[in-house]
Design an enzyme around this catalytic site. Structure first.
Site, PDB file in Angstrom:
ATOM      1  N   ASP A 145       0.865  -1.319  -0.047  1.00 25.64           N
ATOM      2  CA  ASP A 145       0.099   0.123  -0.055  1.00 25.64           C
ATOM      3  C   ASP A 145       0.766   1.190   0.076  1.00 25.64           C
ATOM      4  O   ASP A 145       1.080   1.931   1.103  1.00 25.64           O
ATOM      5  CB  ASP A 145      -0.796  -0.048   1.219  1.00 25.64           C
ATOM      6  N   TRP A 146       1.356   1.415  -1.355  1.00 26.25           N
ATOM      7  CA  TRP A 146       2.285   2.805  -1.483  1.00 26.25           C
ATOM      8  C   TRP A 146       1.426   4.003  -1.750  1.00 26.25           C
ATOM      9  O   TRP A 146       0.925   3.935  -2.829  1.00 26.25           O
ATOM     10  CB  TRP A 146       3.328   2.410  -2.519  1.00 26.25           C
ATOM     11  N   GLU A 147       1.316   4.987  -0.736  1.00 25.61           N
ATOM     12  CA  GLU A 147       0.570   6.017  -1.088  1.00 25.61           C
ATOM     13  C   GLU A 147       1.306   7.391  -1.065  1.00 25.61           C
ATOM     14  O   GLU A 147       1.603   7.863   0.135  1.00 25.61           O
ATOM     15  CB  GLU A 147      -0.635   6.013  -0.286  1.00 25.61           C
ATOM     16  N   PHE A 148       1.665   7.847  -2.329  1.00 27.86           N
ATOM     17  CA  PHE A 148       1.505   7.048  -3.582  1.00 27.86           C
ATOM     18  C   PHE A 148       2.830   7.553  -4.408  1.00 27.86           C
ATOM     19  O   PHE A 148       3.469   8.499  -4.105  1.00 27.86           O
ATOM     20  CB  PHE A 148       0.398   7.820  -4.315  1.00 27.86           C
TER      21      PHE A 148
END
Length: 379
Positions: A145-148
């Site tokens: 979950d790389w935001e962003f």
């Protein structure tokens, strides 16, 4: 106006029926594991044992983070117990559910993930540690979950990291004889966007080739930071492309295989403070957030508000969403009916499934999740 509203209702119904009609045409993909997922945050008031696995196929432990020196996942002593409890709980429940852990999250260090993705030694250390953690604690997969990613270079680096990750997972499975771990990612609601950085697009080819699926965060589309009310997760928006369907179609039109897409839905609403209590539709002028932290209200809290305040509840045809208002408080959210509409569209688009953010915000008897599961079973 009544005829227009009826026409919109009929269009919605027709598209849901289209989803039902696709049963025969999708038989060739019946071997693909469908996803009814939910993310779980560490919560002493909502332990893993409270999750009803009859409603979910995949549960995501949230979140783990890499160390900024070793680039390996950092597991605290308290997390060791939590991770063991998490996987053992869902393996022994009836029915059991697959488990994945998620890395990153909205509050994580995006710059650290960007460096890891860009630096081969750091990336290798990171990837190997994720596989080690998954096997040590008995997880079935890993979620990023790389935001962003902030620019085109970071998106390209993400694509290369996914390639290296998939290769490492495949090699580990071949060496050990174990089934390969799942590899997924949580992504923005649209495939291309310009918020939080320059205009950029996700690495579509790498996603198709290296991920089992992506969890599309089809929520947080509107919030009380705006000076007008809106549907936080509106299925449609006739005035813009900021909607669930628009976002999903952007992914499909970019070339991502529909069965690589899992649609996200929120188990919460967002509240606004109306500028004028007498003006209370979608797009009504507002002056900040209402109840809840930054206006966030769990679905069960919304129902409590509706009951305690004798709030007026309205269904908005244009966005296929629900809102409540009482006095100067206005809340936009999903209910079982609007979730059924979304699930119908997910099926019409031949998506892999859906997921919810986050466990603990539905009612105790899982009103939203139950309706979603029932709606999906229609096909």
């Amino acid at each position: 106006m009544a005829n227009i509203l009826n026409l919109k209702h009929l269009l919605t119904l027709a598209l849901i029926l289209l989803a039902l009609a696709t049963k025969s045409s999708t038989s060739s993909s019946s071997s693909i594991t469908r996803v009814k997922g939910i993310y779980w945050l560490e919560n002493p008031f909502f332990p893993p044992t409270t999750v009803d696995t009859s409603l979910f196929t995949h549960i995501f432990y949230s979140f783990l983070t890499p160390n900024n020196i070793t680039y390996k996942l950092e597991i605290s002593s308290s997390q060791i117990l939590s991770l063991n409890t998490f996987t053992k709980t869902f393996k022994t429940k009836s029915p059991p559910a697959a488990t994945l852990f998620s890395i990153g999250g909205a509050g994580s260090n995006s710059s650290l993930l960007a460096f890891i993705a860009s630096d081969p030694p750091a990336c290798a250390a990171f990837i190997n540690s994720t596989i080690d953690v998954a096997r040590t604690f008995g997880f079935d997969g890993i979620d990023l979950d790389w935001e962003f990613p902030k620019n085109t270079k970071e998106m390209n680096d993400l694509g290369e990291m996914l390639f290296q990750w998939r290769k490492a997972i495949s090699d580990e499975g071949a060496t050990t004889g174990r089934p390969p771990l799942l590899l997924t990612a949580a992504v923005y609601f649209a495939v291309n966007f310009s918020i939080y950085g320059e205009p950029r697009m996700y690495p579509v080819n790498s996603i198709n080739e290296n991920l089992d699926w992506v969890n599309v965060m089809s929520y947080e589309l509107r919030g009380p930071r705006s000076n007008k009310t809106g549907a936080p997760s509106g299925t449609f928006d006739p005035k813009s492309n900021v909607s669930v369907v628009s976002g999903l179609l952007s992914w499909i039109h970019s070339g991502v295989v529909p069965e690589k897409l899992v649609m996200g839905m929120p188990l919460y609403g967002k509240s606004w403070k109306l500028r004028d209590p007498n003006v209370h539709g979608i797009g009504a002028p507002s002056v900040g957030s209402g109840p809840g932290v930054n206006g966030l209200m769990a679905y069960f809290q919304v129902l409590d508000f509706n009951r305690q305040k004798s709030a007026k509840v309205e269904y908005d045809v244009d966005t296929a969403s629900v809102y409540s208002y009482s006095g100067s408080t206005w809340i936009g959210y999903d209910n079982p009916f609007t979730v059924s509409i979304k699930v119908g569209f997910a099926q019409a688009l031949k998506l892999r499934g859906y997921f919810f953010w986050v466990a603990g915000l539905d009612t105790l008897d899982w009103k939203i999740a139950t309706q979603a599961s029932k709606a999906w079973k229609l096909v």
